[in-house]
Write a protein that holds these residues in place. Sequence first.
Motif, PDB file in Angstrom:
ATOM      1  N   LYS A  89       0.821  -1.297   0.177  1.00 18.85           N
ATOM      2  CA  LYS A  89      -0.215  -0.292  -0.305  1.00 18.85           C
ATOM      3  C   LYS A  89       0.729   0.792   0.099  1.00 18.85           C
ATOM      4  O   LYS A  89       0.538   2.122  -0.506  1.00 18.85           O
ATOM      5  N   ASP A  90       1.713   0.779   1.010  1.00 17.46           N
ATOM      6  CA  ASP A  90       2.684   2.360   1.113  1.00 17.46           C
ATOM      7  C   ASP A  90       3.818   2.487   0.357  1.00 17.46           C
ATOM      8  O   ASP A  90       4.713   3.866   0.402  1.00 17.46           O
ATOM      9  N   LYS A  91       4.090   1.541  -0.816  1.00 13.97           N
ATOM     10  CA  LYS A  91       5.426   1.531  -1.272  1.00 13.97           C
ATOM     11  C   LYS A  91       4.998   2.603  -3.061  1.00 13.97           C
ATOM     12  O   LYS A  91       4.218   2.625  -3.402  1.00 13.97           O
ATOM     13  N   THR A  92       5.601   3.978  -3.369  1.00 21.29           N
ATOM     14  CA  THR A  92       5.862   4.840  -3.853  1.00 21.29           C
ATOM     15  C   THR A  92       7.016   4.738  -4.464  1.00 21.29           C
ATOM     16  O   THR A  92       8.216   4.739  -3.620  1.00 21.29           O
ATOM     17  N   PRO A  93       7.645   5.637  -5.692  1.00 20.04           N
ATOM     18  CA  PRO A  93       8.126   5.905  -6.438  1.00 20.04           C
ATOM     19  C   PRO A  93       9.137   6.947  -5.253  1.00 20.04           C
ATOM     20  O   PRO A  93      10.086   6.908  -4.994  1.00 20.04           O
ATOM     21  N   GLU A  94       8.717   7.843  -4.944  1.00 15.72           N
ATOM     22  CA  GLU A  94       8.811   9.543  -4.819  1.00 15.72           C
ATOM     23  C   GLU A  94       9.402   8.691  -3.079  1.00 15.72           C
ATOM     24  O   GLU A  94      10.764   9.286  -2.765  1.00 15.72           O
ATOM     25  N   LEU A  95       8.450   7.173  -2.326  1.00 16.85           N
ATOM     26  CA  LEU A  95       9.084   7.049  -1.257  1.00 16.85           C
ATOM     27  C   LEU A  95      10.261   6.198  -1.324  1.00 16.85           C
ATOM     28  O   LEU A  95      11.503   6.414  -0.550  1.00 16.85           O
ATOM     29  N   LEU A  96      10.518   5.323  -1.934  1.00 15.93           N
ATOM     30  CA  LEU A  96      12.032   4.276  -2.556  1.00 15.93           C
ATOM     31  C   LEU A  96      13.135   5.778  -3.278  1.00 15.93           C
ATOM     32  O   LEU A  96      13.924   5.738  -2.549  1.00 15.93           O
ATOM     33  N   ARG A  97      12.479   6.907  -3.950  1.00 13.95           N
ATOM     34  CA  ARG A  97      14.024   8.133  -3.628  1.00 13.95           C
ATOM     35  C   ARG A  97      14.598   8.817  -2.958  1.00 13.95           C
ATOM     36  O   ARG A  97      15.297   8.554  -2.773  1.00 13.95           O
ATOM     37  N   ALA A  98      13.151   9.097  -1.842  1.00 14.47           N
ATOM     38  CA  ALA A  98      13.295   9.313  -1.003  1.00 14.47           C
ATOM     39  C   ALA A  98      14.945   8.480   0.505  1.00 14.47           C
ATOM     40  O   ALA A  98      15.743   8.982   0.695  1.00 14.47           O
ATOM     41  N   MET A  99      14.027   7.447   0.193  1.00  9.63           N
ATOM     42  CA  MET A  99      15.311   6.167   0.872  1.00  9.63           C
ATOM     43  C   MET A  99      16.779   6.096   0.205  1.00  9.63           C
ATOM     44  O   MET A  99      17.052   6.251   0.715  1.00  9.63           O
ATOM     45  N   GLY A 100      16.507   6.950  -0.886  1.00 11.96           N
ATOM     46  CA  GLY A 100      18.156   6.677  -1.458  1.00 11.96           C
ATOM     47  C   GLY A 100      19.100   7.766  -1.439  1.00 11.96           C
ATOM     48  O   GLY A 100      19.796   7.562  -1.340  1.00 11.96           O
ATOM     49  N   ASP A 101      17.769   9.092  -1.005  1.00  6.61           N
ATOM     50  CA  ASP A 101      18.334  10.116  -0.373  1.00  6.61           C
ATOM     51  C   ASP A 101      19.258   9.443   0.880  1.00  6.61           C
ATOM     52  O   ASP A 101      20.089   9.999   1.288  1.00  6.61           O
ATOM     53  N   PHE A 102      18.177   9.308   1.881  1.00  9.53           N
ATOM     54  CA  PHE A 102      18.882   8.930   3.133  1.00  9.53           C
ATOM     55  C   PHE A 102      20.104   8.036   2.879  1.00  9.53           C
ATOM     56  O   PHE A 102      21.149   7.978   3.516  1.00  9.53           O
ATOM     57  N   ILE A 103      20.171   6.815   1.963  1.00  6.27           N
ATOM     58  CA  ILE A 103      21.763   6.113   1.634  1.00  6.27           C
ATOM     59  C   ILE A 103      22.447   6.735   1.376  1.00  6.27           C
ATOM     60  O   ILE A 103      23.635   6.438   2.136  1.00  6.27           O
ATOM     61  N   ASN A 104      22.175   8.081   0.691  1.00  8.73           N
ATOM     62  CA  ASN A 104      23.574   8.666   0.358  1.00  8.73           C
ATOM     63  C   ASN A 104      24.225   9.503   2.288  1.00  8.73           C
ATOM     64  O   ASN A 104      25.177   9.754   1.963  1.00  8.73           O
ATOM     65  N   THR A 105      22.967   9.812   2.574  1.00  8.30           N
ATOM     66  CA  THR A 105      23.927  10.214   3.521  1.00  8.30           C
ATOM     67  C   THR A 105      24.452   9.509   4.336  1.00  8.30           C
ATOM     68  O   THR A 105      25.599  10.271   4.881  1.00  8.30           O
ATOM     69  N   LEU A 106      24.413   8.405   3.955  1.00  3.98           N
ATOM     70  CA  LEU A 106      26.025   7.147   5.081  1.00  3.98           C
ATOM     71  C   LEU A 106      27.227   7.260   4.410  1.00  3.98           C
ATOM     72  O   LEU A 106      27.855   6.753   4.742  1.00  3.98           O
ATOM     73  N   GLY A 107      27.446   7.775   2.850  1.00  5.64           N
ATOM     74  CA  GLY A 107      28.281   7.801   2.227  1.00  5.64           C
ATOM     75  C   GLY A 107      28.869   6.802   1.871  1.00  5.64           C
ATOM     76  O   GLY A 107      29.809   7.047   1.483  1.00  5.64           O
ATOM     77  N   GLY A 108      28.421   6.099   1.477  1.00  5.83           N
ATOM     78  CA  GLY A 108      29.133   4.527   0.950  1.00  5.83           C
ATOM     79  C   GLY A 108      29.447   3.773   1.944  1.00  5.83           C
ATOM     80  O   GLY A 108      29.520   3.034   2.104  1.00  5.83           O
ATOM     81  N   ARG A 109      28.509   4.010   4.009  1.00  8.01           N
ATOM     82  CA  ARG A 109      29.657   2.798   4.486  1.00  8.01           C
ATOM     83  C   ARG A 109      28.374   1.843   4.714  1.00  8.01           C
ATOM     84  O   ARG A 109      28.454   0.887   5.018  1.00  8.01           O
ATOM     85  N   TYR A 110      27.197   2.024   3.869  1.00  2.00           N
ATOM     86  CA  TYR A 110      25.705   1.073   4.017  1.00  2.00           C
ATOM     87  C   TYR A 110      25.623   1.410   2.158  1.00  2.00           C
ATOM     88  O   TYR A 110      24.947   1.959   1.924  1.00  2.00           O
TER      89      TYR A 110
END
Length: 358
Positions: A89-110
């Motif tokens: 129900k909740d998965k949208t392209p916008e949400l997944l892109r925001a997840m990409g932004d979140f992952i970037n905040t760790l600069g490659g550690r994850y």
Amino acid sequence: MSIFSHSAYDKHEQVAFYQDAKSGLKAIIAVHNTNLGPSLGGCRMWPYADDGEALNDVLRLSRGMTYKSAMAGLKLGGGKSVIIGDPRKDKTPELLRAMGDFINTLGGRYITAEDSGTSVADMEIIGERSRYVSGVVHGSEHGGDPSPSTAYGVFVGLKAAAEHRWGRTDLNGLKVSLQGVGNVGFRLARLLKEAGAELYITDIFQDNIDRAVDELGATAVGADEIFDLDADLFAPCALGAVLNDDTIARLKVGAIAGAANNQLAEERHAEVLRDRGVLYAPDYVINAGGIIDVYFQQQGSYDPAQVQEHIETIGTTLQEVFQRAEESGETTAHVADRVAEERFGHEDAVKKTDTEAA
Ligand code: NAD
């Protein structure tokens, strides 16, 4: 809710929380250990009842990834992420892109990958924003699906178990009971059939049972009957907690070697198996073919021969675990944890020495 004193915190290097009001993303990334390399682990999306449940899951899973990658001999650490929400129900392209932004905040550690509730297609969307995504490279024959590699690793591990338990280097005529002939189980069954094993299978889906019977000549048994068979080896390839007080008391096999995650219902069941003389191949060691595959996908150049060669080291790692357990009297599960800790701890010591020397 406690964080640093959480029972599953266990020396996590970093736990990050993120919220994006626009897309509705609420997610946690846990980085357990990066001594051997950047942490890699799947992104799970699940309608967790509360934040505590999500935190518990991500901490438990990321720690497990450190041990798994260390035992697989990969230059990777352990991490995991969870998105709080219903994937249907909740998965949208916008949400997944925001997840990409979140992952970037760790600069490659994850580095993320697909998991329960996320798919290869979802990883491609996350990949629009972040390059720290695995499982989307189409260099492999199976287009990112790690199941064939997992099955091959379990096959290699099962042979190592047979060799240690019975001193034999072939599987010809060995009776193998196999629970779950899905993505991994069916492929494993095919490899076992080619190696001359006698197959007894079960599943909860009739289509899957029919495929194994028709294509591989396996004998189908009932879902509960699988535990009572007079077989040599049991390969759990369906679900977790399958090795419990009830099933262990019924199993007549000499060894257990399968793909399912978290096979032991409780840690003490490793002792129960040892005391009954059943050789147990620790799940996270034998089912590492998939993470090995994902690692090589992440490297950019995917060479199937190199991947296969690396997966075959699962056999030698298991031999080491079996041998040490036999010599020390400890359980194979305990020895595996110690070997993993030596591996990621040892690298840390090497790094420190290098820094001191520099
Ligand atoms: P899958 O869903 O394709 O296959 C699981 C099969 O088990 C299905 O056919 C299902 O019908 C059957 N099953 C479920 N409950 C059952 C029961 N009570 N009795 C008998 N059969 C039952 O999953 P998969 O990708 O083949 O993974 C199998 C196991 O291996 C899982 O525990 C998974 O976590 C683990 N694993 C998979 C991979 C991978 O690369 N796919 C990697 C590591 C670990």
